[in-house]
Design a protein around this motif. Structure first.
Motif, PDB file in Angstrom:
ATOM      1  N   GLU A   1     -12.115  -8.219   1.056  1.00 29.40           N
ATOM      2  CA  GLU A   1     -11.014  -8.931   0.103  1.00 29.40           C
ATOM      3  C   GLU A   1      -9.680  -8.970   0.497  1.00 29.40           C
ATOM      4  N   PRO A   2      -8.893 -10.203  -0.269  1.00 27.74           N
ATOM      5  CA  PRO A   2      -7.631 -10.476   0.537  1.00 27.74           C
ATOM      6  C   PRO A   2      -6.384  -9.301   0.202  1.00 27.74           C
ATOM      7  N   SER A   3      -5.194  -9.105   0.345  1.00 32.40           N
ATOM      8  CA  SER A   3      -4.279  -8.192   0.220  1.00 32.40           C
ATOM      9  C   SER A   3      -3.527  -8.635  -1.442  1.00 32.40           C
ATOM     10  N   TYR A   4      -3.049  -7.477  -1.658  1.00 32.31           N
ATOM     11  CA  TYR A   4      -2.092  -8.015  -3.509  1.00 32.31           C
ATOM     12  C   TYR A   4      -0.878  -8.565  -2.815  1.00 32.31           C
ATOM     13  N   GLU A   5      -0.071  -9.025  -3.232  1.00 27.56           N
ATOM     14  CA  GLU A   5       0.953  -9.313  -3.759  1.00 27.56           C
ATOM     15  C   GLU A   5       1.791  -8.638  -4.346  1.00 27.56           C
ATOM     16  N   PHE A   6       3.020  -8.896  -3.530  1.00 25.70           N
ATOM     17  CA  PHE A   6       4.001  -7.729  -4.711  1.00 25.70           C
ATOM     18  C   PHE A   6       4.829  -8.608  -5.538  1.00 25.70           C
ATOM     19  N   VAL A   7       5.224  -8.144  -6.533  1.00 30.88           N
ATOM     20  CA  VAL A   7       5.296  -8.656  -7.589  1.00 30.88           C
ATOM     21  C   VAL A   7       6.843  -8.367  -8.065  1.00 30.88           C
TER      22      VAL A   7
ATOM     23  N   ARG B   1      11.130   4.735  -6.682  1.00 29.86           N
ATOM     24  CA  ARG B   1      10.891   3.382  -8.461  1.00 29.86           C
ATOM     25  C   ARG B   1       9.778   3.221  -8.255  1.00 29.86           C
ATOM     26  N   ILE B   2       8.634   2.280  -9.492  1.00 31.18           N
ATOM     27  CA  ILE B   2       7.920   2.204  -9.205  1.00 31.18           C
ATOM     28  C   ILE B   2       7.969   0.031  -8.815  1.00 31.18           C
ATOM     29  N   GLN B   3       6.551   0.050  -8.289  1.00 26.22           N
ATOM     30  CA  GLN B   3       6.625  -1.155  -7.355  1.00 26.22           C
ATOM     31  C   GLN B   3       4.685  -1.352  -8.292  1.00 26.22           C
ATOM     32  N   LYS B   4       4.956  -2.907  -9.102  1.00 28.38           N
ATOM     33  CA  LYS B   4       4.006  -3.742  -9.035  1.00 28.38           C
ATOM     34  C   LYS B   4       3.343  -4.751  -8.238  1.00 28.38           C
ATOM     35  N   TRP B   5       2.239  -5.045  -8.207  1.00 25.70           N
ATOM     36  CA  TRP B   5       1.450  -5.603  -7.666  1.00 25.70           C
ATOM     37  C   TRP B   5       0.301  -6.642  -8.319  1.00 25.70           C
ATOM     38  N   ARG B   6      -0.122  -7.472  -7.226  1.00 20.70           N
ATOM     39  CA  ARG B   6      -1.192  -8.506  -8.253  1.00 20.70           C
ATOM     40  C   ARG B   6      -2.427  -9.007  -7.481  1.00 20.70           C
ATOM     41  N   PRO B   7      -2.884  -9.112  -8.201  1.00 19.50           N
ATOM     42  CA  PRO B   7      -4.157  -9.847  -6.710  1.00 19.50           C
ATOM     43  C   PRO B   7      -3.786 -10.912  -6.105  1.00 19.50           C
ATOM     44  N   SER B   8      -4.247 -11.437  -4.730  1.00 21.76           N
ATOM     45  CA  SER B   8      -3.689 -12.390  -4.101  1.00 21.76           C
ATOM     46  C   SER B   8      -4.757 -13.477  -5.044  1.00 21.76           C
ATOM     47  N   GLU B   9      -4.170 -15.326  -4.663  1.00 20.88           N
ATOM     48  CA  GLU B   9      -4.361 -15.808  -5.209  1.00 20.88           C
ATOM     49  C   GLU B   9      -6.416 -16.634  -4.569  1.00 20.88           C
ATOM     50  N   PRO B  10      -6.924 -16.433  -4.722  1.00 21.44           N
ATOM     51  CA  PRO B  10      -8.137 -16.563  -3.685  1.00 21.44           C
ATOM     52  C   PRO B  10      -8.124 -18.048  -3.150  1.00 21.44           C
TER      53      PRO B  10
END
Length: 330
Positions: free
Chosen positions: A37-43, A321-330
């Motif tokens: 799968e694609p990696s996740y994106e940093f938010v 710190r806390i980091q938030k990530w989200r799934p990469s757009e297809p």
């Protein structure tokens, strides 16, 4: 004549080198799965070293309930609560060993409107309402049934049974909701890479069928057991025998595991400074993160939580710190 004598030796050496290359390629194919799968994106990230609201001193655990993120702020002895964008909402707890006080809170679990907090220093599980009201304490220090030696993580079944990773106890215990002992996996106080044994277990999680997943911390693997206690499978490195490394599907100390809304398992890979994503049967999907203090980097990713929309929250221990990530757009 000497020239002719050297040629067979060179052939032998060449053959050995070719064999070694073939074995290395076969080993890579067998033990290093491809990315599916694609990696996740940093938010975004929030926090920083300190004791003010929104700051941290060793964030060690994290959980999401609805639109709120709960963070175990370990050395500040408190739980901080944020919205999904990182805005501070409230906090509760202070260092200590009385009811409502905390001694190094670890991986957090939320179930049925309650927050379960394993306390590494106080050797107990403390349960709070989501508003911070102390409700009950489970266990205490010791090596007997229902006692703990630095608990690290909790999972709660639909019937209220508790599964607890007992870090220095080298075991996972199953308890009734009132704390009465049911069974354990592992031999108390004994480290081992054998099936069903542990090398400092750090966290636990349950799937929809109540199979038990154990983050076998310094065993560098995940082990899975059926509801009746039977061993099902394991993964992490060659044959899941404790070998560590930075490759896909391998671990260098796995410290937190959690299921996402689509049933996939996310694992915090502490010394590899990343989060890995797997199917419930251990198939590797993707990973994200690298070492550092920059955008999207971790200085030891310690704990992971997943929101209903698939966003992933990670405690970045060394960077406070806390980091938030989200799934990469297809």
């Amino acid at each position: 004549m000497a020239v002719f004598a050297v040629r067979p030796i060179l052939k032998v050496i060449g053959g050995i080198l070719i064999a070694m290359v073939i074995l290395a390629v076969m080993g890579w194919i067998a033990f290093v799965p491809p990315t599916r799968e694609p990696s996740y994106e940093f938010v975004k990230a929030w926090g920083g070293k300190g004791s003010e609201p929104g700051q941290f001193s060793d964030p060690t655990g994290i959980a999401v309930a609805g639109n709120e993120v709960f963070v175990a702020d370990s050395r500040n002895g408190r739980i901080q609560v944020f919205d999904l964008d990182g805005n501070f909402k409230r906090q509760f707890g202070k260092p200590g060993d009385q009811a409502g006080e905390l001694g190094r809170p670890m991986n957090l679990t939320i179930n049925d409107g309650e927050l379960y907090v394993p306390e590494y220093f106080n050797d107990r599980i403390q349960v709070f309402g989501l508003d911070g009201t102390p409700r009950r304490i489970i266990g205490g220090p010791g090596s007997g049934p229902g006692e703990f030696n630095a608990p690290g993580g909790v999972a709660v079944a639909n019937n209220g049974e508790l599964y607890i990773a007992d870090f220095h106890g080298q075991r996972v215990q199953a308890l009734n909701p009132d704390g009465a002992f049911i069974r354990q996996w592992g031999t108390t106080g004994l480290t081992s890479h054998a099936v069903g044994s542990f090398y400092y277990p750090t966290d636990v999680a349950l799937d929809e069928t109540c199979n038990l997943y154990v983050a076998d911390g310094y065993g560098n693997r995940i082990q899975v057991f059926a509801a009746d206690g039977a061993f099902l499978r394991k993964w992490g490195g060659p044959l899941a025998r404790g070998i560590y490394g930075p490759f896909n599907g391998w671990f260098t100390t796995v410290t937190s595991i959690v299921f996402g809304p689509q049933g996939n398992l996310f694992a915090a890979d502490f010394y590899n400074h990343r989060v890995q994503k797997f199917s419930p049967d251990g198939a590797f999907f993707t990973s994200f993160g690298s070492q550092g203090a920059g955008t999207g980097q971790f200085e030891h990713a310690l704990a992971v939580a997943v929101a209903e929309d698939g966003a992933v929250f990670v405690t970045d221990l060394g960077n406070n710190r806390i980091q938030k990530w989200r799934p990469s757009e297809p």
